[in-house]
Scaffold this motif. Sequence first.
Motif, PDB file in Angstrom:
ATOM      1  N   CYS A 131      -0.912   6.651   0.274  1.00 53.34           N
ATOM      2  CA  CYS A 131      -1.109   6.215   1.659  1.00 53.34           C
ATOM      3  C   CYS A 131      -2.433   5.442   1.772  1.00 53.34           C
ATOM      4  O   CYS A 131      -3.274   5.492   0.877  1.00 53.34           O
ATOM      5  CB  CYS A 131      -1.143   7.410   2.601  1.00 53.34           C
ATOM      6  N   GLN A 132      -2.597   4.757   2.899  1.00 48.08           N
ATOM      7  CA  GLN A 132      -3.808   3.976   3.106  1.00 48.08           C
ATOM      8  C   GLN A 132      -4.976   4.848   3.568  1.00 48.08           C
ATOM      9  O   GLN A 132      -4.866   5.519   4.595  1.00 48.08           O
ATOM     10  CB  GLN A 132      -3.576   2.916   4.189  1.00 48.08           C
ATOM     11  N   ALA A 162     -12.493   7.319  10.153  1.00 46.07           N
ATOM     12  CA  ALA A 162     -11.731   7.336   8.903  1.00 46.07           C
ATOM     13  C   ALA A 162     -10.305   7.737   9.245  1.00 46.07           C
ATOM     14  O   ALA A 162     -10.087   8.657  10.042  1.00 46.07           O
ATOM     15  CB  ALA A 162     -12.340   8.319   7.904  1.00 46.07           C
ATOM     16  N   ALA A 163      -9.331   7.050   8.653  1.00 46.99           N
ATOM     17  CA  ALA A 163      -7.932   7.330   8.971  1.00 46.99           C
ATOM     18  C   ALA A 163      -7.078   7.406   7.715  1.00 46.99           C
ATOM     19  O   ALA A 163      -7.309   6.683   6.739  1.00 46.99           O
ATOM     20  CB  ALA A 163      -7.365   6.262   9.910  1.00 46.99           C
ATOM     21  N   CYS A 186      -4.317   1.916  -2.249  1.00 45.81           N
ATOM     22  CA  CYS A 186      -3.056   2.474  -1.764  1.00 45.81           C
ATOM     23  C   CYS A 186      -1.920   1.834  -2.565  1.00 45.81           C
ATOM     24  O   CYS A 186      -2.150   0.972  -3.398  1.00 45.81           O
ATOM     25  CB  CYS A 186      -2.881   2.224  -0.262  1.00 45.81           C
ATOM     26  N   ILE A 187      -0.706   2.245  -2.302  1.00 42.06           N
ATOM     27  CA  ILE A 187       0.425   1.708  -3.046  1.00 42.06           C
ATOM     28  C   ILE A 187       0.690   0.257  -2.624  1.00 42.06           C
ATOM     29  O   ILE A 187       0.617  -0.072  -1.441  1.00 42.06           O
ATOM     30  CB  ILE A 187       1.676   2.589  -2.866  1.00 42.06           C
ATOM     31  N   SER A 188       0.975  -0.600  -3.595  1.00 37.57           N
ATOM     32  CA  SER A 188       1.228  -2.012  -3.309  1.00 37.57           C
ATOM     33  C   SER A 188       2.720  -2.262  -3.128  1.00 37.57           C
ATOM     34  O   SER A 188       3.559  -1.410  -3.441  1.00 37.57           O
ATOM     35  CB  SER A 188       0.693  -2.882  -4.439  1.00 37.57           C
TER      36      SER A 188
END
Length: 252
Positions: free
Chosen positions: A108-109, A123-124, A160-162
């Motif tokens: 996740c981002q 921060a998220a 994060c995942i691309s």
Amino acid sequence: MTLEILTSDLLAPVRHGFFTRRGGASSGVFAGLNCGIGSSDQSEIVTINRQRVASAMDVELSHLASVHQVHSADVATIAAPIEGERPRADAIVTATPGLALSILTADCQPVLFSDANAGVIGAAHAGWRGALDGVLDATLDAMEALGASRANTHAVIGPCISQEAYEVGPEFLDAFLTEDATNSRFFKEGDGDRKLFDLPAYGLHRLHAANIGKAEWTRHCTYSDPHRFFSYRRTTHAKEADYGRLIASICL
């Protein structure tokens, strides 16, 4: 091995970092800097890893503030160290110096926010569900309530995942098209009925649509670099029992 900390000029001069898995005390599938309190790693080892992060952020461990992440759009606003049970939320904001806000991710981002002029940070944790439901927008709202200005706020999406690694099914696409038909631009064709989703591009879109001052992605893919990053999806494909969690932190 020393810690590896990724930073961005966009957040300077505020102290911050996206920590890779390097430099931690964990072993096995968690090898490196696993900061996941909820993982099945040894709790005392996770505490050692989190202490190393706190030291790198120049705060006491008790001031490394985090939330109980639940893939929501909820934001916790804090003014002091969190004692007892952590708030159930996926973002955290403060205007109090000396609190290191932290988020855990593994595809996740992780998104760090700062309005340096107003002295407000955030921060998220923004996976697809949280991003779609508005956690990034809600973080900006919460920062504004503390005196921040969207026009002066900068945000950076960390590792994060691309898109090349994020294959999803048709029901996933439908959720985004129901929200906005133009979201189709964040998907490209995969095998059969599968699509490839561009999570960081969608995150940047939501930030810019919310009128943030500046935003960027560090362009690091968690899935494709196992030596530096933990990845939930890579662990799933490898049929491993559990996975480590990366930490990102920011502090006034």
